[in-house]
Design an enzyme around this catalytic site. Structure first.
Site, PDB file in Angstrom:
ATOM      1  CG  HIS A  41      -1.680  -1.180   1.466  1.00 48.35           C
ATOM      2  ND1 HIS A  41      -1.273  -2.217   2.279  1.00 48.35           N
ATOM      3  CD2 HIS A  41      -2.865  -1.544   0.944  1.00 48.35           C
ATOM      4  CE1 HIS A  41      -2.193  -3.155   2.268  1.00 48.35           C
ATOM      5  NE2 HIS A  41      -3.165  -2.781   1.470  1.00 48.35           N
ATOM      6  CG  ASP A  72       2.117  -0.915   3.485  1.00 49.26           C
ATOM      7  OD1 ASP A  72       1.477  -0.434   4.435  1.00 49.26           O
ATOM      8  OD2 ASP A  72       1.740  -1.906   2.853  1.00 49.26           O
TER       9      ASP A  72
END
Length: 125
Positions: free
Chosen positions: A101, A104
């Protein structure tokens, strides 16, 4: 750059009799099964959050992950280092795919402008 896993070679198939804990015992990427290679049937991916960002905690206890390459900061420098280590890991494992993501891979900033800047690749000197 310094390797995060200097004593770990690329993980390879050694067969079920192998005593090597870092070898594939049953997954032989090139073996043909039902007309396709195992690589084609089993499309492995490393999920960045679970492998490099999650703490390892669960409802029964605190996180146990130890990542000596991670300095614990929320800096772009540390985020880049995590990504470098992740790709070293993925390469040694031979996983052809990865998932992540945006949150992240780059730290959230103090403002939307700073957050967007952290997500935008910049030329490295």
């Amino acid at each position: 750059m310094k390797s995060a896993f200097p004593n770990i070679p690329v993980i390879v198939y050694e067969g079920p009799a192998s005593r090597n804990p870092l070898a594939f015992k049953h997954y032989n990427a090139g073996e043909i099964v039902a007309g396709k290679t195992m690589r084609e049937h089993l499309r492995f991916a490393v999920v960045y959050w679970h492998t490099f960002r999650g703490t390892g905690s669960d409802p029964f206890g605190a996180g146990t992950m130890q990542r000596p390459w991670d300095d614990g900061s929320n800096s772009v420098k540390n985020a880049r280092n995590r990504v470098r280590v992740a790709f070293e890991f993925i390469q040694k494992l031979g996983a052809p795919y990865y998932a992540w993501h945006d949150r992240d891979v780059a730290p959230e900033g103090k403002s939307l402008k700073e957050t967007n800047k952290n997500l935008t690749p910049s030329p490295r000197s």
